[in-house]
Motif scaffolding. Structure first.
Motif, PDB file in Angstrom:
ATOM      1  N   UNK A  37       0.876  -1.367  -0.079  1.00 43.76           N
ATOM      2  CA  UNK A  37      -0.036  -0.058  -0.031  1.00 43.76           C
ATOM      3  C   UNK A  37       0.694   1.416  -0.075  1.00 43.76           C
ATOM      4  N   UNK A  38       1.705   1.327  -0.874  1.00 44.23           N
ATOM      5  CA  UNK A  38       2.371   2.792  -1.222  1.00 44.23           C
ATOM      6  C   UNK A  38       2.931   2.653  -2.723  1.00 44.23           C
ATOM      7  N   UNK A  39       3.331   3.786  -3.043  1.00 43.15           N
ATOM      8  CA  UNK A  39       4.004   4.067  -4.350  1.00 43.15           C
ATOM      9  C   UNK A  39       5.376   3.714  -4.518  1.00 43.15           C
ATOM     10  N   UNK A  40       5.907   2.447  -4.392  1.00 44.36           N
ATOM     11  CA  UNK A  40       7.136   1.941  -4.389  1.00 44.36           C
ATOM     12  C   UNK A  40       8.038   2.594  -5.136  1.00 44.36           C
ATOM     13  N   UNK A  41       9.531   2.696  -5.014  1.00 43.17           N
ATOM     14  CA  UNK A  41       9.848   2.155  -3.696  1.00 43.17           C
ATOM     15  C   UNK A  41       9.756   3.005  -2.598  1.00 43.17           C
ATOM     16  N   UNK A  42       8.796   4.070  -2.666  1.00 44.63           N
ATOM     17  CA  UNK A  42       8.699   4.875  -1.392  1.00 44.63           C
ATOM     18  C   UNK A  42       7.812   4.032  -0.149  1.00 44.63           C
ATOM     19  N   UNK A  43       8.390   4.539   1.132  1.00 48.07           N
ATOM     20  CA  UNK A  43       7.724   3.640   2.255  1.00 48.07           C
ATOM     21  C   UNK A  43       7.522   2.178   2.284  1.00 48.07           C
ATOM     22  N   UNK A  44       8.627   1.736   1.864  1.00 50.04           N
ATOM     23  CA  UNK A  44       8.832   0.355   2.161  1.00 50.04           C
ATOM     24  C   UNK A  44       8.773  -0.083   3.567  1.00 50.04           C
ATOM     25  N   UNK A  45       8.235  -1.309   4.021  1.00 41.59           N
ATOM     26  CA  UNK A  45       8.114  -1.374   5.279  1.00 41.59           C
ATOM     27  C   UNK A  45       6.588  -1.866   5.968  1.00 41.59           C
ATOM     28  N   UNK A  46       6.453  -1.900   7.072  1.00 48.63           N
ATOM     29  CA  UNK A  46       5.071  -2.643   7.407  1.00 48.63           C
ATOM     30  C   UNK A  46       3.990  -1.487   7.822  1.00 48.63           C
ATOM     31  N   UNK A  47       4.298  -0.217   7.923  1.00 55.28           N
ATOM     32  CA  UNK A  47       3.295   0.714   8.257  1.00 55.28           C
ATOM     33  C   UNK A  47       3.239   1.966   6.871  1.00 55.28           C
ATOM     34  N   UNK A  48       3.213   1.332   5.814  1.00 56.00           N
ATOM     35  CA  UNK A  48       2.979   2.227   4.627  1.00 56.00           C
ATOM     36  C   UNK A  48       1.983   3.042   4.468  1.00 56.00           C
ATOM     37  N   UNK A  49       0.778   2.704   5.217  1.00 52.38           N
ATOM     38  CA  UNK A  49      -0.172   3.955   5.118  1.00 52.38           C
ATOM     39  C   UNK A  49       0.031   5.096   5.995  1.00 52.38           C
ATOM     40  N   UNK A  50       0.570   4.728   7.481  1.00 50.67           N
ATOM     41  CA  UNK A  50       0.740   5.750   8.312  1.00 50.67           C
ATOM     42  C   UNK A  50       1.783   6.849   8.162  1.00 50.67           C
ATOM     43  N   UNK A  51       2.983   6.504   7.712  1.00 50.94           N
ATOM     44  CA  UNK A  51       4.029   7.406   7.565  1.00 50.94           C
ATOM     45  C   UNK A  51       4.018   8.448   6.357  1.00 50.94           C
ATOM     46  N   UNK A  52       3.242   8.227   5.311  1.00 52.37           N
ATOM     47  CA  UNK A  52       3.157   9.319   4.434  1.00 52.37           C
ATOM     48  C   UNK A  52       2.139  10.322   4.956  1.00 52.37           C
ATOM     49  N   UNK A  53       1.002  10.011   5.853  1.00 52.47           N
ATOM     50  CA  UNK A  53       0.213  11.148   6.422  1.00 52.47           C
ATOM     51  C   UNK A  53       1.267  11.771   7.440  1.00 52.47           C
ATOM     52  N   UNK A  54       1.872  10.862   8.452  1.00 50.29           N
ATOM     53  CA  UNK A  54       2.586  11.723   9.441  1.00 50.29           C
ATOM     54  C   UNK A  54       3.636  12.595   8.836  1.00 50.29           C
ATOM     55  N   UNK A  55       4.078  12.143   7.575  1.00 46.60           N
ATOM     56  CA  UNK A  55       5.265  13.042   6.770  1.00 46.60           C
ATOM     57  C   UNK A  55       4.728  14.140   6.300  1.00 46.60           C
ATOM     58  N   UNK A  56       3.335  14.482   6.067  1.00 44.21           N
ATOM     59  CA  UNK A  56       2.809  15.513   5.435  1.00 44.21           C
ATOM     60  C   UNK A  56       2.762  15.222   3.875  1.00 44.21           C
ATOM     61  N   UNK A  57       2.797  14.039   3.443  1.00 40.20           N
ATOM     62  CA  UNK A  57       2.811  13.891   1.944  1.00 40.20           C
ATOM     63  C   UNK A  57       1.010  14.174   1.416  1.00 40.20           C
ATOM     64  N   UNK A  58       1.399  14.557  -0.001  1.00 42.22           N
ATOM     65  CA  UNK A  58       0.119  15.037  -0.437  1.00 42.22           C
ATOM     66  C   UNK A  58      -0.332  13.941  -1.325  1.00 42.22           C
ATOM     67  N   UNK A  59       0.183  12.788  -1.606  1.00 41.62           N
ATOM     68  CA  UNK A  59      -0.195  11.765  -2.501  1.00 41.62           C
ATOM     69  C   UNK A  59       0.112  10.367  -1.847  1.00 41.62           C
ATOM     70  N   UNK A  60      -0.478   9.305  -1.992  1.00 40.36           N
ATOM     71  CA  UNK A  60       0.074   7.812  -1.898  1.00 40.36           C
ATOM     72  C   UNK A  60      -0.722   7.115  -2.896  1.00 40.36           C
ATOM     73  N   UNK A  61      -0.799   5.756  -2.466  1.00 38.56           N
ATOM     74  CA  UNK A  61      -1.315   4.660  -3.478  1.00 38.56           C
ATOM     75  C   UNK A  61      -0.949   3.404  -3.142  1.00 38.56           C
TER      76      UNK A  61
END
Length: 305
Positions: free
Chosen positions: A104-128
């Motif tokens: 649940x991320x736009x790889x290779x961004x946010x590899x790891x087990x909490x790929x939905x949490x970290x984009x929001x925590x980091x203030x990102x404006x997109x995911x996928x």
């Protein structure tokens, strides 16, 4: 095509159901984690058994007997949906076309087990999400396909994952299998210069520092809502912080600025957080106004450390 579906929990079950509903392909086996003592049966296992499908639950894929069982299903493709068990190359490559894995991320961004949490925590404006060709590395490998969505400024994990990523990802498994059926699975080469790895987001990472800029505090709260749940302290007791919104205002950070029927406002740098739902330690979630009344919270009180 002959498919093995490997997964767990609701997402794995819904991916399996989507494949079965079409009737185009034959699911020859379902793989999921071993049962855990005192825990309910995994939804994907329960559903697979209802449908009369073989279910395998190896703790690992290190022994030849497990690999032989996998090979015996004579599968064309293994669809790995929400997998926590490490699956080595010998197992992944057993099906004719190998395996494809969901993340649940736009790889290779946010590899790891909490790929939905970290984009929001980091203030990102997109995911996928990505369907990728798995390797022995953590969420490493080129992608077959990706889907992008915006992260709105008030989105929580519920909004991003359950309302956006989840439904699209379940539907997309049909497109994934079609690529293999048509003999032309694409390959999006990962740019390793952009790769990020994040550890599992736990309560340790979810502690609120009210002396931070208000946007950072807000992003942390919504990026951990509902789990693992942001938290602070009041009178030395832990207090979970959930639904909230940003409001304007100045003052000393960490101070309660207002208590109303809507909740209580906590000062940060450059603005305030209006807390609307909390969870007192050892209790269930409650309206922030109700909790505030119970503890006698008032403007000027200090919250957190």
């Amino acid at each position: 095509m002959r498919l093995i579906v490997m997964g767990q929990q609701a997402f794995g079950k819904d991916v399996l159901a989507k494949l079965l509903d079409t009737g185009t392909d034959e699911v020859v086996a379902v793989y999921c984690e071993p049962d855990k003592e005192g825990k309910p049966v995994d939804p994907i296992k329960e559903f697979a058994l209802e449908k009369g499908l073989p279910v395998e639950q190896p703790a690992n894929f290190n022994d030849q007997e497990t690999l032989d069982t996998l090979k015996g299903f004579n599968a064309d493709l293994m669809v790995m949906a929400f997998v926590n068990v490490f699956v080595p190359e010998a197992a992944r490559d057993t099906p004719t076309h190998g395996s494809i894995c969901f993340h649940p991320s736009l790889l290779p961004l946010h590899r790891g087990p909490s790929a939905v949490n970290w984009p929001i925590i980091m203030g990102s404006t997109k995911s996928g999400y990505s369907w990728f060709y798995p390797s022995d590395g953590l969420d490493e490998g080129d992608s077959l396909m990706q889907w992008e969505c915006p992260i709105e400024e008030d989105d929580t994990v519920i909004d991003l994952y359950f309302k956006k990523i989840y439904p699209s990802a379940v539907d997309s498994v049909l497109e994934v299998v079609d690529h293999y059926r048509n003999g032309n699975p694409p390959r999006i080469v990962a740019n390793e210069d952009e790769a990020t790895y994040e550890r599992r987001c736990t309560a340790k990472h979810a502690k609120i520092d009210w002396n931070k800029p208000v946007k950072q505090v807000y992003d942390l709260i919504r990026g951990t809502n509902p789990a693992p749940g942001a938290w602070t302290t009041f009178n030395d007791a832990k207090l979970g912080i959930f639904d909230c919104k940003r409001v304007p205002g100045d003052g000393i950070s960490g101070r309660i600025r207002d208590v109303t029927d809507e909740g209580f406002a906590v000062q940060c740098i450059g603005g305030r957080i209006l807390v609307q739902r909390v969870r007192p330690d050892g209790e269930g979630k409650a309206a922030a106004s109700e909790w505030a009344a119970n503890v006698g919270l008032k403007a000027g009180d200090t919250i957190g450390e």
